[in-house]
Design an enzyme around this catalytic site. Structure first.
Site, PDB file in Angstrom:
ATOM      1  CG  ASP A   1      -6.818 -10.744 -15.517  1.00  0.00           C
ATOM      2  OD1 ASP A   1      -5.778 -11.117 -14.928  1.00  0.00           O
ATOM      3  OD2 ASP A   1      -7.371 -11.411 -16.421  1.00  0.00           O
ATOM      4  CD  GLN A   2      -3.383 -11.802  -8.993  1.00  0.00           C
ATOM      5  OE1 GLN A   2      -2.754 -12.435  -9.842  1.00  0.00           O
ATOM      6  NE2 GLN A   2      -3.042 -11.790  -7.700  1.00  0.00           N
TER       7      GLN A   2
ATOM      8  CD1 TRP B   1      -2.068   6.213  18.752  1.00  0.00           C
ATOM      9  CD2 TRP B   1      -2.847   5.471  20.706  1.00  0.00           C
ATOM     10  NE1 TRP B   1      -1.987   7.252  19.654  1.00  0.00           N
ATOM     11  CE2 TRP B   1      -2.471   6.824  20.868  1.00  0.00           C
ATOM     12  CE3 TRP B   1      -3.378   4.781  21.797  1.00  0.00           C
ATOM     13  CZ2 TRP B   1      -2.608   7.495  22.077  1.00  0.00           C
ATOM     14  CZ3 TRP B   1      -3.509   5.456  23.003  1.00  0.00           C
ATOM     15  CH2 TRP B   1      -3.123   6.788  23.128  1.00  0.00           C
TER      16      TRP B   1
ATOM     17  N   GLY C   1      -9.144  -1.563  14.698  1.00  0.00           N
ATOM     18  CA  GLY C   1      -8.924  -0.426  15.581  1.00  0.00           C
ATOM     19  C   GLY C   1      -7.487   0.021  15.652  1.00  0.00           C
TER      20      GLY C   1
ATOM     21  CD  GLU D   1      -4.528   0.542  21.269  1.00  0.00           C
ATOM     22  OE1 GLU D   1      -3.831   1.502  21.695  1.00  0.00           O
ATOM     23  OE2 GLU D   1      -4.137  -0.244  20.411  1.00  0.00           O
TER      24      GLU D   1
END
Length: 630
Positions: free
Chosen positions: A144-145, A173, A171, A229
């Site tokens: 439950d964490q 490639w 982001g 990129e």
């Protein structure tokens, strides 16, 4: 163009099978609700830009590495690698194709309309439960964490290694497709940046399979690594949105928006947030994206140059170096396709970017060919060598003992050859040479893609040990006005360039050069009756004998307070004093770089970095440092 490798990203069984994913990139605990706007968190010593003798050592930790590779954050702790790093870049965050916002989801790569659209791995990020045996803290996750997965493990790693900063890398490639659209307008930039800060810095995660929620990841991320990129270039992944005409300007505006919003958040949390970027090495990509614009680096804390993937088996019939430090005279390719790290560094520094804001990227993997006819580089081959995760690509750990090792110090490159397979990679010898290059060129440090390739940290140990033994680095933020080590900080009472310093002996306006002192770009000293201005970081380099120092005017040969000296140029009552400055007058149209000295409104000013059009003294933390009155 410089190609990028792809990696395999694992997704939980409920999301189907593993899919090809993003690849290369470049690369003090707070209360859980501190990022959400409650009481400001107290800034600590861990907010310093670097804890490795003034250098950064940045490593990329991949989202998908926890699956087939079985590489989890605990490995960085037990191997000792965490002690040799200053930053971990978590790769990667995606940009939603409809909202143009940062988001996290459970959707396998390839399931969206065009592959990357909507893809994410929330399970790896914060859903996967860890046992006591594979947890950094040695404590099992509970069902439950709100925060589990790699996010929680990296948070535990920071608690054990408080010098570490963790950056969210956006982001890569595979996930750079929508950067251009997100950066296109002022409104889209503001919305995109706000969403990224809310999700990652404030830690307001979506609730998925019972994990997440508001503030669940607060305190984990210390900033963003921008891995677009490539703006303005067709050399990215096929299908990327590219605006050749506007991407460069929009990218700079996007970085500024990140800086603006993060600084505003700092005012409430009391914590500094960093922005880094993954920098291309291809000159064409550098120019098309405006990566070499010094104004960009007024908002970036630093960037890491792609020092690898300079060649690979996308050229299947020609072996060669993928991370050579220097140009190789034997490289048969055209000049615009023959790359080197030195060439890339020169492109940035030559444009006026401070070396301390540049990191040198190194590879924990190799690129290889099969059917190689010779042990020498630039021989014939007949295709990509077999690799564990993809053809033509293999980890350092699996290459380091293959066949026979070779190293060419003149080129700064290492490779291995077994009679058939030819692999270009970074060895302990080549990275030692690159570490020396970092120190000699006063660069800001090193960067690694990616940490799973060298599990015991053989390469990181070589570089970190070398940097610790080197002359202390200058990896500080030149735009940070509160940096107590910044010699151009006008609020620093020990500022050696302050012409009003009451401890100044009074012969030269600037303090005497100290061989043990550290100076950064714009610092002014006196030496043997002449003033000198530092062009970049330096320690122990004698003014007049080293290129780092720009020679200025000779100091006054007599006591400037002597009322009987009729030729005293600093005597305001001297009737022969024309009242002009020896330095050329500032020109709004001229371009100035670090170390240039001008006169403006009766005072002399020194440029700390590249600038054009900024009047000296017009900005409190601007490019110009006051040297003294004329």
């Amino acid at each position: 163009m410089i190609r990028r490798r792809t990696r395999r990203r694992g997704i939980v069984a409920a999301l189907a099978t593993a899919a090809t994913a993003a690849s290369l990139a470049l690369a003090a605990p707070m209360a859980a609700n501190a990022e959400g706007g409650s009481a400001p968190a107290e800034a600590t010593a861990t907010d310093a830009p670097s804890a490795l003798n003034g250098y950064r050592n940045v490593g990329y930790f991949t989202q998908w590495g926890v699956y087939g590779r079985g590489f989890q954050a605990k490995q960085l702790d037990v191997s000792g690698v965490a002690d040799d790093l200053t930053h971990i870049n978590y790769a990667f965050g995606n940009i939603h194709y409809q909202t143009l916002e940062c988001f996290i989801a459970n959707k396998a790569q390839g399931e969206g309309p065009t592959g990357s659209d909507g893809a994410g791995d929330a399970w790896a990020d914060f859903g996967m439960g860890y046992t006591a045996a594979n947890s950094v803290a040695g404590v099992a996750d509970t069902w439950d964490q709100p925060l589990a997965g790699s996010f929680n493990q990296l948070k535990q790693l920071k608690e054990k290694h408080p010098q570490l900063k963790v950056m969210l890398s956006l982001g890569g490639w595979t996930w750079s497709k929508n950067f251009s659209a997100a950066a296109a307008t002022e409104q889209s930039r503001q919305n995109f940046v706000s969403s990224c800060i809310d999700l990652y810095i404030k830690g307001n995660l979506p609730v998925i399979d019972g994990r997440g929620g508001d503030g669940a990841a607060a305190g984990l991320f210390d900033g963003f690594d921008l891995d677009w990129e490539w703006p303005g270039s067709p050399n990215g992944l096929e299908g990327n949105i590219v605006d050749v005409e506007h991407d460069a300007a929009n990218f700079k505006a996007l970085v500024h928006e990140f800086r603006t919003q993060l600084d505003a958040l700092s005012a409430t949390t009391g914590k500094d947030y960093q922005i880094s970027a993954f920098l291309p090495a291809n000159i064409a990509d550098i120019e098309s994206g405006g990566w070499n614009d010094p104004e960009l680096f007024q908002d970036l804390d630093y960037g890491n140059i792609q020092g690898y993937d300079l060649h690979g088996a996308w050229d299947p019939e020609l072996t060669g170096h993928q991370g050579n430090l220097y140009p190789d005279p034997a490289d048969p390719r055209p000049e615009d396709k023959s790359f080197s790290i030195e060439q890339a560094v020169d492109a940035y520094v030559g444009a006026g970017i401070a070396p301390a804001q540049l990191g040198l990227g190194m590879a924990m993997y190799g690129r290889g060919w099969k059917g190689a006819a010779s042990a020498d580089a630039w021989g014939t081959a007949n295709g990509a060598a077999p690799g564990t995760w993809e053809a033509g690509n293999e980890d350092y750990d699996k290459l380091k003992n293959l066949g026979t090792g070779y190293y060419d110090a003149a080129v700064g490159a290492a490779w291995r050859y077994d009679g058939d397979q030819w692999w270009s990679y970074d060895s302990t010898e080549s990275v030692a040479q690159k570490a020396a290059f970092i120190a000699d060129q006063h660069l800001g440090g090193g960067m690694w893609w990616d940490l799973s390739g060298d599990r015991q940290g053989e390469l990181t140990t070589v570089v970190s040990d070398a940097l610790r033994a080197a002359t202390p680095g200058g990896a500080t933020d030149p735009t940070n006005p509160t940096d107590p080590t910044d010699p151009t900080d006008p609020t620093d009472p020990t500022d050696p360039t302050d012409p009003t310093d009451p401890t100044d002996p009074g012969e030269c306006a600037a303090a005497a050069w100290d061989s043990s002192a550290v100076y950064t770009g714009g610092a002014v000293v006196s030496y043997e009756g002449v003033e000198y201005t530092a062009k970049w970081w330096t320690q122990g380099d004698t003014p007049g004998a080293a290129d780092v120092w720009a020679q200025g005017a000779a100091c006054a040969p007599t006591d400037p307070t002597d009322p009987t000296d009729p030729t005293d140029p600093t005597d305001p009552t001297d009737p022969t004093d024309p009242g002009e400055c020896a330095a050329d007058a500032w020109d709004a149209a001229a371009v100035y770089t670090g170390g240039d000295v001008v006169s403006y409104e009766g005072s002399k000013w020194s440029a700390q970095w590249w600038t054009q059009g900024e009047a000296p003294g017009s900005q409190q933390w601007g490019a110009w440092a006051l040297v003294g009155t004329c």
